[in-house]
Design an enzyme around this catalytic site. Structure first.
Site, PDB file in Angstrom:
ATOM      1  N   ARG A 259      27.929   9.997  -2.232  1.00 11.91           N
ATOM      2  CA  ARG A 259      26.956  10.885  -1.598  1.00 11.91           C
ATOM      3  C   ARG A 259      26.794  10.627  -0.102  1.00 11.91           C
ATOM      4  O   ARG A 259      26.364  11.503   0.646  1.00 11.91           O
ATOM      5  CB  ARG A 259      25.622  10.820  -2.353  1.00 11.91           C
ATOM      6  CG  ARG A 259      25.743  11.462  -3.738  1.00 11.91           C
ATOM      7  CD  ARG A 259      24.529  11.272  -4.598  1.00 11.91           C
ATOM      8  NE  ARG A 259      24.338   9.922  -5.075  1.00 11.91           N
ATOM      9  CZ  ARG A 259      24.983   9.385  -6.116  1.00 11.91           C
ATOM     10  NH1 ARG A 259      25.860  10.106  -6.781  1.00 11.91           N
ATOM     11  NH2 ARG A 259      24.769   8.150  -6.480  1.00 11.91           N
TER      12      ARG A 259
ATOM     13  N   GLU B 106      22.465  -2.091  -9.284  1.00  7.48           N
ATOM     14  CA  GLU B 106      21.391  -2.043 -10.283  1.00  7.48           C
ATOM     15  C   GLU B 106      21.944  -1.924 -11.700  1.00  7.48           C
ATOM     16  O   GLU B 106      21.336  -2.376 -12.647  1.00  7.48           O
ATOM     17  CB  GLU B 106      20.518  -0.811  -9.979  1.00  7.48           C
ATOM     18  CG  GLU B 106      19.033  -1.038 -10.050  1.00  7.48           C
ATOM     19  CD  GLU B 106      18.272   0.283  -9.858  1.00  7.48           C
ATOM     20  OE1 GLU B 106      18.803   1.226  -9.226  1.00  7.48           O
ATOM     21  OE2 GLU B 106      17.144   0.356 -10.357  1.00  7.48           O
TER      22      GLU B 106
HETATM   23  O1  LIG Z   1      21.865  -0.554  -3.246  1.00  2.46           O
HETATM   24  P1  LIG Z   1      22.721  -0.571  -4.452  1.00  2.46           P
HETATM   25  O2  LIG Z   1      22.087  -1.318  -5.618  1.00  2.46           O
HETATM   26  O3  LIG Z   1      24.100  -1.075  -4.183  1.00  2.46           O
HETATM   27  O4  LIG Z   1      22.856   0.927  -4.994  1.00  2.46           O
HETATM   28  C1  LIG Z   1      23.051   2.030  -4.143  1.00  2.46           C
HETATM   29  C2  LIG Z   1      24.304   2.785  -4.487  1.00  2.46           C
HETATM   30  O5  LIG Z   1      24.198   3.330  -5.809  1.00  2.46           O
HETATM   31  C3  LIG Z   1      24.505   4.728  -5.761  1.00  2.46           C
HETATM   32  O6  LIG Z   1      25.848   4.964  -5.914  1.00  2.46           O
HETATM   33  P2  LIG Z   1      26.624   4.635  -7.263  1.00  2.46           P
HETATM   34  O7  LIG Z   1      27.046   3.198  -7.266  1.00  2.46           O
HETATM   35  O8  LIG Z   1      25.831   5.109  -8.420  1.00  2.46           O
HETATM   36  O9  LIG Z   1      27.992   5.408  -7.114  1.00  2.46           O
HETATM   37  P3  LIG Z   1      28.397   6.963  -7.077  1.00  2.46           P
HETATM   38  O10 LIG Z   1      28.121   7.413  -5.674  1.00  2.46           O
HETATM   39  O11 LIG Z   1      29.865   6.915  -7.366  1.00  2.46           O
HETATM   40  O12 LIG Z   1      27.593   7.700  -8.098  1.00  2.46           O
HETATM   41  C4  LIG Z   1      24.046   5.133  -4.387  1.00  2.46           C
HETATM   42  O13 LIG Z   1      24.636   6.350  -3.981  1.00  2.46           O
HETATM   43  C5  LIG Z   1      24.469   3.959  -3.546  1.00  2.46           C
HETATM   44  O14 LIG Z   1      25.805   4.058  -3.094  1.00  2.46           O
HETATM   45  N1  LIG Z   2      17.783   4.638  -9.035  1.00  9.04           N
HETATM   46  C1  LIG Z   2      18.864   5.077  -8.389  1.00  9.04           C
HETATM   47  N2  LIG Z   2      19.025   6.379  -8.109  1.00  9.04           N
HETATM   48  C2  LIG Z   2      20.120   6.811  -7.455  1.00  9.04           C
HETATM   49  N3  LIG Z   2      21.114   6.010  -7.049  1.00  9.04           N
HETATM   50  C3  LIG Z   2      20.975   4.708  -7.305  1.00  9.04           C
HETATM   51  N4  LIG Z   2      21.759   3.654  -7.004  1.00  9.04           N
HETATM   52  C4  LIG Z   2      21.184   2.557  -7.487  1.00  9.04           C
HETATM   53  N5  LIG Z   2      20.023   2.830  -8.095  1.00  9.04           N
HETATM   54  C5  LIG Z   2      19.872   4.182  -7.980  1.00  9.04           C
END
Ligand SMILES: O=P(O)(O)OC[C@H]1O[C@H](OP(=O)(O)OP(=O)(O)O)[C@H](O)[C@@H]1O
Ligand SMILES: Nc1ncnc2[nH]cnc12
Length: 186
Positions: free
Chosen positions: A66, A103
């Site tokens: 994103r 997370e």
């Molecule tokens: O601060 P953190 O605990 O590292 O989490 C934040 C990350 O989690 C989400 O992406 P996600 O890993 O879900 O990947 P995606 O964009 O492929 O859905 C979000 O877009 C961040 O990149």
């Molecule tokens: N709660 C949350 N929502 C969206 N993106 C995330 N990445 C890690 N935690 C998330």
């Protein structure tokens, strides 16, 4: 340049909570409803454009997936290059990689070694000034890994920017660059 409380509400209200995604107990912040809301998206992008116009940036690095969306719009508005920080195995040229935990699991991000110029520098030998951007900071694992990659290839991460910060997870603690979040959730 500062967002009014009304502007913040427009952006906040456009982001939807999805309980128990992708795992039980996680409340997922879904920004697709911000992207398909032109008023919220332009309020956000106008704010970020105004904030970063004075930073004299060379590049915006957006985190998979994103961060690509907000980062590309902002890069175009500021007239600077966009660099994708990708999940492992997606980039075709020579990369450097960092593992991290988040997370709800583990992952690894990569960047092209020459993404910010040779040794991360401009033709004049100055370290490239990079803004890191993603939709959300939770534990900070992903963004800290991405900031390490910017450092590893020789460039300078001047700030890390997020649309939303889950403050209770304290992801900004120990960050190597200043952290700016448009919205903070406690
Ligand atoms: O601060 P953190 O605990 O590292 O989490 C934040 C990350 O989690 C989400 O992406 P996600 O890993 O879900 O990947 P995606 O964009 O492929 O859905 C979000 O877009 C961040 O990149
Ligand atoms: N709660 C949350 N929502 C969206 N993106 C995330 N990445 C890690 N935690 C998330």
């Amino acid at each position: 340049m500062t967002l009014t409380p009304e502007d913040k509400t427009i952006i906040l209200d456009s982001i939807r909570d999805i309980p128990d995604f992708p795992k039980p107990g996680i409340v997922f912040k879904d920004i697709t409803t911000l992207l398909n809301n032109p008023r919220a998206l332009s309020t956000l992008m106008n704010h970020l454009t105004e904030r970063y116009l004075g930073y004299d940036l060379d590049y915006i690095a957006g985190i998979d997936a994103r961060g690509f969306i907000f980062g590309s719009i902002l890069a175009d508005r500021l007239g600077v290059g966009f660099v994708p920080v990708r999940k492992k195995g997606k980039l075709p040229y020579t990369t450097v990689a960092e593992k991290y935990s988040l997370e709800y699991g583990f992952d690894e991000v990569e960047i092209h070694i020459d993404a910010f110029g040779e040794n991360g520098c401009s033709l004049e030998g100055e370290k490239s000034k990079v803004l890191l951007i993603d939709d959300l900071i939770a534990t900070g694992g992903t963004a800290k890994a991405a900031a390490n990659l910017i450092d590893k290839v020789g460039a300078h991460c001047v700030e890390a920017c997020f649309i939303m910060e889950l403050g209770f997870l304290k992801g900004r603690e120990g960050f190597s660059a200043p952290v700016y979040s448009v919205l903070e959730i406690d």
